[in-house]
Design an enzyme around this catalytic site. Sequence first.
Site, PDB file in Angstrom:
ATOM      1  N   GLU A  48     -33.596 -42.281  26.423  1.00  0.00           N
ATOM      2  CA  GLU A  48     -32.335 -42.616  27.085  1.00  0.00           C
ATOM      3  C   GLU A  48     -31.321 -43.209  26.126  1.00  0.00           C
ATOM      4  OE1 GLU A  48     -32.527 -45.408  30.405  1.00  0.00           O
ATOM      5  OE2 GLU A  48     -30.445 -44.913  30.880  1.00  0.00           O
TER       6      GLU A  48
ATOM      7  N   ASP B  48     -35.594 -40.405  33.728  1.00  0.00           N
ATOM      8  CA  ASP B  48     -35.911 -41.168  34.941  1.00  0.00           C
ATOM      9  C   ASP B  48     -37.013 -40.487  35.758  1.00  0.00           C
ATOM     10  OD1 ASP B  48     -33.771 -43.081  34.595  1.00  0.00           O
ATOM     11  OD2 ASP B  48     -32.365 -41.581  35.343  1.00  0.00           O
TER      12      ASP B  48
ATOM     13  N   THR C 173     -32.604 -50.859  34.677  1.00  0.00           N
ATOM     14  CA  THR C 173     -31.927 -51.840  33.816  1.00  0.00           C
ATOM     15  C   THR C 173     -31.118 -52.837  34.645  1.00  0.00           C
ATOM     16  OG1 THR C 173     -31.859 -50.257  32.003  1.00  0.00           O
ATOM     17  CG2 THR C 173     -30.327 -52.099  31.875  1.00  0.00           C
TER      18      THR C 173
ATOM     19  N   ILE D 186     -36.482 -48.879  29.719  1.00  0.00           N
ATOM     20  CA  ILE D 186     -36.424 -49.723  30.922  1.00  0.00           C
ATOM     21  C   ILE D 186     -35.767 -48.898  32.024  1.00  0.00           C
ATOM     22  CG2 ILE D 186     -35.617 -51.854  32.003  1.00  0.00           C
ATOM     23  CD1 ILE D 186     -35.346 -53.129  29.295  1.00  0.00           C
ATOM     24  N   ASP D 187     -36.563 -48.405  32.944  1.00  0.00           N
ATOM     25  CA  ASP D 187     -35.964 -47.778  34.124  1.00  0.00           C
ATOM     26  C   ASP D 187     -35.771 -48.891  35.138  1.00  0.00           C
ATOM     27  OD1 ASP D 187     -35.006 -45.519  35.600  1.00  0.00           O
ATOM     28  OD2 ASP D 187     -36.735 -45.829  36.899  1.00  0.00           O
TER      29      ASP D 187
ATOM     30  N   ASP E  86     -37.920 -43.462  28.901  1.00  0.00           N
ATOM     31  CA  ASP E  86     -36.952 -44.433  29.397  1.00  0.00           C
ATOM     32  C   ASP E  86     -37.554 -45.814  29.128  1.00  0.00           C
ATOM     33  OD1 ASP E  86     -35.153 -46.025  30.699  1.00  0.00           O
ATOM     34  OD2 ASP E  86     -35.017 -44.773  32.491  1.00  0.00           O
TER      35      ASP E  86
HETATM   36  C1  IPD Z   1     -31.421 -45.879  36.688  1.00  0.00           C
HETATM   37  C2  IPD Z   1     -32.409 -46.206  37.774  1.00  0.00           C
HETATM   38  C3  IPD Z   1     -31.742 -46.201  39.124  1.00  0.00           C
HETATM   39  C4  IPD Z   1     -31.030 -44.916  39.417  1.00  0.00           C
HETATM   40  C5  IPD Z   1     -30.076 -44.558  38.301  1.00  0.00           C
HETATM   41  C6  IPD Z   1     -30.771 -44.562  36.961  1.00  0.00           C
HETATM   42  P1  IPD Z   1     -31.845 -46.812  34.201  1.00  0.00           P
HETATM   43  O1  IPD Z   1     -32.094 -45.778  35.436  1.00  0.00           O
HETATM   44  O2  IPD Z   1     -33.450 -45.260  37.791  1.00  0.00           O
HETATM   45  O3  IPD Z   1     -32.699 -46.360  40.158  1.00  0.00           O
HETATM   46  O4  IPD Z   1     -30.317 -45.040  40.620  1.00  0.00           O
HETATM   47  O5  IPD Z   1     -29.585 -43.265  38.580  1.00  0.00           O
HETATM   48  O6  IPD Z   1     -29.830 -44.301  35.961  1.00  0.00           O
HETATM   49  O7  IPD Z   1     -30.437 -46.579  33.753  1.00  0.00           O
HETATM   50  O8  IPD Z   1     -32.049 -48.177  34.715  1.00  0.00           O
HETATM   51  O9  IPD Z   1     -32.840 -46.382  33.185  1.00  0.00           O
END
Ligand code: IPD
Length: 276
Positions: A70, A222, A95, A92-93, A90
């Site tokens: 990412e 994700d 964030t 940190i999914d 990813d």
């Molecule tokens: C996000 C999370 C979130 C989702 C966003 C993503 P990130 O990933 O998965 O639940 O709604 O579309 O971008 O940016 O925290 O790795």
Amino acid sequence: DDQDIQHCFDTAVRIARNAGEVVRVAFHKEKNIDTKSCGTDLVTETDKQVEELIIGSLKKEFPSHSFIGEETVSAGGSCNLTNNPTWIIDPIDGTTNFVHRFPYVAVCIGLAINKKVEIGVIYSCIRDELYTARRGSGAFRNGKQIHCSGLTDISKALVITELGASRELANMEVVNKNFRTVAEPPIRVHGIRMLGSAALNLCSIAEGSADLYYEFGIHVWDIAAAGLIVEEAGGVLLDPSGGPIDLMARRVLAAGSQEIAEKASKHLECIDLPRD
Ligand code: IPD
């Protein structure tokens, strides 16, 4: 071959745990917060640091493999899914959760070979839950096999969706419309939740604690690893239009049964997004 895949799997688990430890320590500390594509798309120093740790460790072990991460992509790196073994990461999914200390954050490590995900490792590091799958071998949480709910009646479903990072008004109209479609009669599901982590939303489908998840605007990192966990738990992973899942198409629908997946895909309005 099988031994190679097992070695990849063991390595991914080890690295996900190490990365999770770094995230866990940073979780309670002061954070340096930055934005990416818009004011609701957050990134911290920890995202970058953990991605470097993961990719660095994997590269040492597998120098010929490719990588999609990412934060590397955000910094202008390539997001090319080829037939070469490709690690999809990813750091940190969730964030936004990490920034707010909402305890649903996950380290995501997937391995695709010939564009098919073969290994998925999701470490929910604050809650210390490790979700894993190898294609053809089932899905597990902390080593115990997990299964989707198998619920077929969408009106009895617990649904998960997300606002997503982008709040562009035209897209939000569709997001809100879909929200009403599932919340109101005739479908009128039991409830709707937002956990703030696409990967943990998918793991909820895999462990049967929710029955349907859909989102527009996610990225390949994700959903790659956690998508395999859903499939290996007996769930269904589709494009929200009802077609086969396309990992680069920025959208996902996952369900605990074919019936709910099909019903949802018939009723949800789709958003087209620029591909990863
Ligand atoms: C996000 C999370 C979130 C989702 C966003 C993503 P990130 O990933 O998965 O639940 O709604 O579309 O971008 O940016 O925290 O790795």
